[in-house]
Design an enzyme around this catalytic site. Structure first.
Site, PDB file in Angstrom:
ATOM      1  N   ARG A  93      -4.535  10.902   4.518  1.00 57.53           N
ATOM      2  CA  ARG A  93      -3.487  11.926   4.583  1.00 57.53           C
ATOM      3  C   ARG A  93      -2.542  11.884   3.388  1.00 57.53           C
ATOM      4  NH1 ARG A  93      -2.529  14.191   9.364  1.00 57.53           N
ATOM      5  NH2 ARG A  93      -0.423  14.606   8.668  1.00 57.53           N
ATOM      6  N   ARG A 141       1.000  14.864  12.953  1.00 62.12           N
ATOM      7  CA  ARG A 141       1.736  14.510  11.732  1.00 62.12           C
ATOM      8  C   ARG A 141       1.871  15.738  10.828  1.00 62.12           C
ATOM      9  NH1 ARG A 141      -0.832   8.957   9.595  1.00 62.12           N
ATOM     10  NH2 ARG A 141       1.002   8.931   8.260  1.00 62.12           N
ATOM     11  N   PRO A 142       2.838  16.598  11.150  1.00 59.94           N
ATOM     12  CA  PRO A 142       2.986  17.830  10.361  1.00 59.94           C
ATOM     13  C   PRO A 142       3.494  17.551   8.946  1.00 59.94           C
ATOM     14  CG  PRO A 142       4.807  17.601  11.916  1.00 59.94           C
ATOM     15  CD  PRO A 142       3.874  16.454  12.181  1.00 59.94           C
ATOM     16  N   ILE A 151       8.619   7.050  16.537  1.00 59.74           N
ATOM     17  CA  ILE A 151       8.205   7.758  15.316  1.00 59.74           C
ATOM     18  C   ILE A 151       6.921   8.543  15.576  1.00 59.74           C
ATOM     19  CG2 ILE A 151       7.533   7.509  12.881  1.00 59.74           C
ATOM     20  CD1 ILE A 151      10.406   6.774  13.208  1.00 59.74           C
ATOM     21  N   ASP A 208       5.028   0.706  11.840  1.00 63.59           N
ATOM     22  CA  ASP A 208       3.828   0.038  11.326  1.00 63.59           C
ATOM     23  C   ASP A 208       3.729  -1.432  11.743  1.00 63.59           C
ATOM     24  OD1 ASP A 208       3.087   2.396  10.154  1.00 63.59           O
ATOM     25  OD2 ASP A 208       3.728   1.849   8.133  1.00 63.59           O
ATOM     26  N   CYS A 232      -4.685  13.286  13.527  1.00 63.71           N
ATOM     27  CA  CYS A 232      -4.624  11.881  13.127  1.00 63.71           C
ATOM     28  C   CYS A 232      -4.593  11.023  14.385  1.00 63.71           C
ATOM     29  CB  CYS A 232      -3.352  11.678  12.317  1.00 63.71           C
ATOM     30  SG  CYS A 232      -3.015   9.987  11.917  1.00 63.71           S
ATOM     31  N   LYS A 248       0.839  -1.205   0.000  1.00 66.46           N
ATOM     32  CA  LYS A 248       0.000   0.000   0.000  1.00 66.46           C
ATOM     33  C   LYS A 248       0.871   1.250   0.000  1.00 66.46           C
ATOM     34  CE  LYS A 248      -1.422   1.675   4.000  1.00 66.46           C
ATOM     35  NZ  LYS A 248      -1.345   3.037   4.542  1.00 66.46           N
ATOM     36  N   ASN A 249       1.859   1.295   0.888  1.00 62.65           N
ATOM     37  CA  ASN A 249       2.619   2.542   1.044  1.00 62.65           C
ATOM     38  C   ASN A 249       3.601   2.796  -0.098  1.00 62.65           C
ATOM     39  OD1 ASN A 249       1.168   3.133   3.269  1.00 62.65           O
ATOM     40  ND2 ASN A 249       2.764   2.620   4.766  1.00 62.65           N
ATOM     41  N   ASP A 297       5.471  20.108   7.465  1.00 58.57           N
ATOM     42  CA  ASP A 297       6.396  21.233   7.275  1.00 58.57           C
ATOM     43  C   ASP A 297       7.584  20.879   6.380  1.00 58.57           C
ATOM     44  OD1 ASP A 297       6.953  19.602   9.696  1.00 58.57           O
ATOM     45  OD2 ASP A 297       8.784  20.789   9.776  1.00 58.57           O
ATOM     46  N   GLN A 298       8.062  19.635   6.463  1.00 57.41           N
ATOM     47  CA  GLN A 298       9.235  19.258   5.662  1.00 57.41           C
ATOM     48  C   GLN A 298       8.884  19.134   4.175  1.00 57.41           C
ATOM     49  OE1 GLN A 298      12.438  19.093   7.013  1.00 57.41           O
ATOM     50  NE2 GLN A 298      11.253  20.029   8.658  1.00 57.41           N
ATOM     51  N   ARG A 343      -8.473  -0.202   4.884  1.00 56.57           N
ATOM     52  CA  ARG A 343      -7.638   0.839   4.260  1.00 56.57           C
ATOM     53  C   ARG A 343      -6.322   0.260   3.755  1.00 56.57           C
ATOM     54  NH1 ARG A 343      -7.052   6.274   7.411  1.00 56.57           N
ATOM     55  NH2 ARG A 343      -5.762   6.462   5.564  1.00 56.57           N
TER      56      ARG A 343
HETATM   57  N1  EPU Z   1       7.424  14.675  10.253  1.00 54.98           N
HETATM   58  C1  EPU Z   1       7.661  16.004  10.478  1.00 54.98           C
HETATM   59  N2  EPU Z   1       7.454  16.876   9.450  1.00 54.98           N
HETATM   60  C2  EPU Z   1       7.034  16.486   8.224  1.00 54.98           C
HETATM   61  C3  EPU Z   1       6.797  15.127   8.017  1.00 54.98           C
HETATM   62  C4  EPU Z   1       7.002  14.231   9.045  1.00 54.98           C
HETATM   63  O1  EPU Z   1       8.041  16.407  11.566  1.00 54.98           O
HETATM   64  O2  EPU Z   1       6.870  17.338   7.335  1.00 54.98           O
HETATM   65  C5  EPU Z   1       7.662  13.701  11.361  1.00 54.98           C
HETATM   66  C6  EPU Z   1       6.381  12.985  11.777  1.00 54.98           C
HETATM   67  O3  EPU Z   1       5.672  13.717  12.729  1.00 54.98           O
HETATM   68  C7  EPU Z   1       6.910  11.677  12.306  1.00 54.98           C
HETATM   69  C8  EPU Z   1       8.153  11.421  11.455  1.00 54.98           C
HETATM   70  O4  EPU Z   1       8.484  12.670  10.867  1.00 54.98           O
HETATM   71  O5  EPU Z   1       7.322  11.819  13.630  1.00 54.98           O
HETATM   72  C9  EPU Z   1       7.961  10.404  10.371  1.00 54.98           C
HETATM   73  O6  EPU Z   1       6.808  10.682   9.585  1.00 54.98           O
HETATM   74  P1  EPU Z   1       6.774  10.330   8.049  1.00 54.98           P
HETATM   75  O7  EPU Z   1       6.631  11.582   7.257  1.00 54.98           O
HETATM   76  O8  EPU Z   1       7.936   9.465   7.731  1.00 54.98           O
HETATM   77  O9  EPU Z   1       5.443   9.494   7.912  1.00 54.98           O
HETATM   78  P2  EPU Z   1       4.338   9.580   6.784  1.00 54.98           P
HETATM   79  O10 EPU Z   1       4.978   9.779   5.457  1.00 54.98           O
HETATM   80  O11 EPU Z   1       3.270  10.494   7.196  1.00 54.98           O
HETATM   81  C10 EPU Z   1       4.446   7.021   6.229  1.00 54.98           C
HETATM   82  C11 EPU Z   1       3.480   5.883   6.143  1.00 54.98           C
HETATM   83  C12 EPU Z   1       2.980   5.522   7.530  1.00 54.98           C
HETATM   84  C13 EPU Z   1       4.201   5.137   8.376  1.00 54.98           C
HETATM   85  C14 EPU Z   1       5.223   6.273   8.387  1.00 54.98           C
HETATM   86  C15 EPU Z   1       6.502   5.925   9.109  1.00 54.98           C
HETATM   87  C16 EPU Z   1       2.473   6.163   3.968  1.00 54.98           C
HETATM   88  C17 EPU Z   1       1.280   6.517   3.157  1.00 54.98           C
HETATM   89  N3  EPU Z   1       2.357   6.268   5.284  1.00 54.98           N
HETATM   90  O12 EPU Z   1       3.747   8.111   6.823  1.00 54.98           O
HETATM   91  O13 EPU Z   1       2.134   4.398   7.375  1.00 54.98           O
HETATM   92  O14 EPU Z   1       3.791   4.857   9.691  1.00 54.98           O
HETATM   93  O15 EPU Z   1       5.565   6.628   7.031  1.00 54.98           O
HETATM   94  O16 EPU Z   1       7.094   4.829   8.555  1.00 54.98           O
HETATM   95  O17 EPU Z   1       3.495   5.768   3.433  1.00 54.98           O
HETATM   96  C18 EPU Z   1       0.395   2.917   7.941  1.00 54.98           C
HETATM   97  O18 EPU Z   1       0.571   2.364   6.837  1.00 54.98           O
HETATM   98  O19 EPU Z   1      -0.308   2.409   8.847  1.00 54.98           O
HETATM   99  C19 EPU Z   1       1.039   4.202   8.193  1.00 54.98           C
HETATM  100  C20 EPU Z   1       0.637   5.038   9.137  1.00 54.98           C
END
Ligand code: EPU
Length: 419
Positions: free
Chosen positions: A93, A122-123, A328, A306, A117, A22-23, A125-126, A398
């Protein structure tokens, strides 16, 4: 709304095939917005988040269709409405991943800011920082991210403050069509990001450093049609390994990428789970008692957040104390109170959970709160004494392709009923 009814006690036996990731599929489907042509993606899992992504692509003017063979065909030539609305982003998201491709191809995009969430703050900003470095002007107005590039995006050096999966993917998709060279540093290195990068290269992008924390992208002016196979889902694989292990079964998983699962498999091996590559798959057995262990979640190749809820189900019935540190998403412990209702002995202290194994979990009515928490409750139900009723299993839909039916095919006593 459907619920799952699981009666514990059956040892799982047989063979089962793992679905596509999925991801990996979600960003790869979004990448089709970049080429303005036809893309064919194989091994796309039949899950709700994929449906939501296809709906989003149609909503903005593309054509997207799932075929019987599991492939998805997308044509984005006619995309003309450059907005991902709140109604879609609030249900998923990952819709925010439309930002990079739309901005790179059309020099503008409007995407709803994702809200809160269940698994924590889950910001994004990056994601926005990366787009700005590439020359975009970003405004947040009325709950929407409004991004504009006066001209084509320009290659830049981007250093992420934290390794982010979605942030790396979004900025990578923007950088492939930017003018000149981009260097992205402190990138996340999850296999799903490498899969996206490989799919983009198959379209004609020029990305090097795939699989490392530094990606170098030589921008190209356009991308081609593509046919690409999505990798197998390492979290679904891990969930099924735990299902076999928790019931003391004997299961063969087909289509697993064990090279994507080292940290998960190492921990499960420490807990006494036997995993061997056999002709046609990965055979899972658990010859003796389960052994306690500690895990700390981290960015890849660390232990995946996950898989945290699923391994906690296993720890709940392991003799001795195990510890889970969630690094995380620090509040990703919604499954704990439900496991406690099933008799698990778990204490939460800050971002750590201390799990003292019990002899037996006892079945009751529980509620799924997010995708992986739902999987954890199904796993607990497989060994609980009595019949567990899990409601709100739309969370499970999902990201798992018919998990209930898959487990039933392995001999689990599990049924899906309408509430
Ligand atoms: N973060 C920031 N700023 C940003 C983005 C992220 O501070 O702009 C922080 C987050 O708050 C968190 C960390 O960075 O503490 C990691 O977040 P990340 O951006 O890596 O997560 P994501 O892209 O939102 C994806 C997966 C999640 C999985 C995480 C971590 C997808 C669609 N989602 O989320 O999957 O838990 O990476 O591996 O790929 C799931 O499948 O159940 C799921 C939640």
């Amino acid at each position: 709304m459907d619920k799952l009814i699981v009666t514990g006690g059956e040892k799982l036996k047989g063979k089962v095939k793992v679905s596509g990731s999925k991801n990996a599929a979600l960003p790869i489907l979004m990448s089709s917005l970049l080429n303005g042509k036809t893309s064919v993606f194989n091994n796309v899992p039949d899950v709700w988040d994929v449906d939501t992504t296809l709906r989003l692509i149609r909503k903005i003017g593309g054509q997207a269709e799932r075929k019987e063979d599991g492939s998805v065909v997308i044509d984005t030539e006619e995309v003309n409405h450059l907005e991902a609305p709140y109604e879609l982003v609030k249900t998923m998201r990952a819709s925010v991943l439309a930002l990079g491709p739309l901005l790179a191809r059309f020099n503008q995009a409007k995407v709803s800011l994702p809200g809160g969430c269940a698994i924590g703050d889950r910001p994004v900003d990056q994601h926005l920082k990366g787009m700005k470095e590439l020359g975009a002007e970003i405004k947040i107005e009325h709950g929407y991210i409004k991004a504009r590039a006066p001209r084509r995006l320009k290659g830049a050096r981007i250093v992420f403050d934290v390794p982010t999966v979605g942030g790396t993917e979004n900025v990578l998709m923007a950088a492939v069509l930017a003018d000149g060279i981009s260097v992205m540093q402190n990138c996340a290195r999850e296999p799903e990001i490498s899969d996206l990068a490989n799919a983009l290269n198959a379209m004609g992008a020029k990305i090097s450093g795939i699989g490392t924390s530094e990606l170098v992208i030589e921008g190209v002016s356009e991308l081609n049609e593509v046919t690409y196979d999505v990798i197998p889902d390492r979290i679904v694989s891990g969930t099924l390994i735990v299902a076999a292990a928790i019931t003391g079964g004997d299961v063969i998983l087909e289509g697993v990428r064990t090279d994507h699962m080292t940290s998960t498999m190492d921990k499960l091996a420490e807990m006494g789970v036997l995993m061997e590559e056999v002709n046609g798959g990965l055979r899972i057995r658990r010859p003796g008692a389960l052994i306690p262990t500690d895990i700390t979640t981290g960015p890849y190749p660390g232990f995946p957040t996950d898989m945290q809820a699923q391994i906690m189900a296993l720890m709940s019935v392991t003799d001795g104390q195990s510890v889970v540190n969630e690094k995380i998403f620090e509040n990703r412990f919604m499954h704990v109170s439900e496991l406690q209702r099933m008799g698990a002995n778990i204490q939460l202290k800050g971002h750590a959970a201390f799990i003292k194994g019990v002899d037996k979990l006892s079945a009751t009515k529980v509620m799924a709160t997010d995708l992986r928490a739902s999987a954890c409750l199904v796993l607990a139900g497989l060994v609980a004494e009595g019949t567990t009723e899990i409601s709100r299993i739309y969370h499970l839909d999902r990201g798992y392709e018919r998990l209930g039916a898959q487990l039933r095919s392995l001999g689990a006593n599990i049924e899906r009923v309408s509430e």
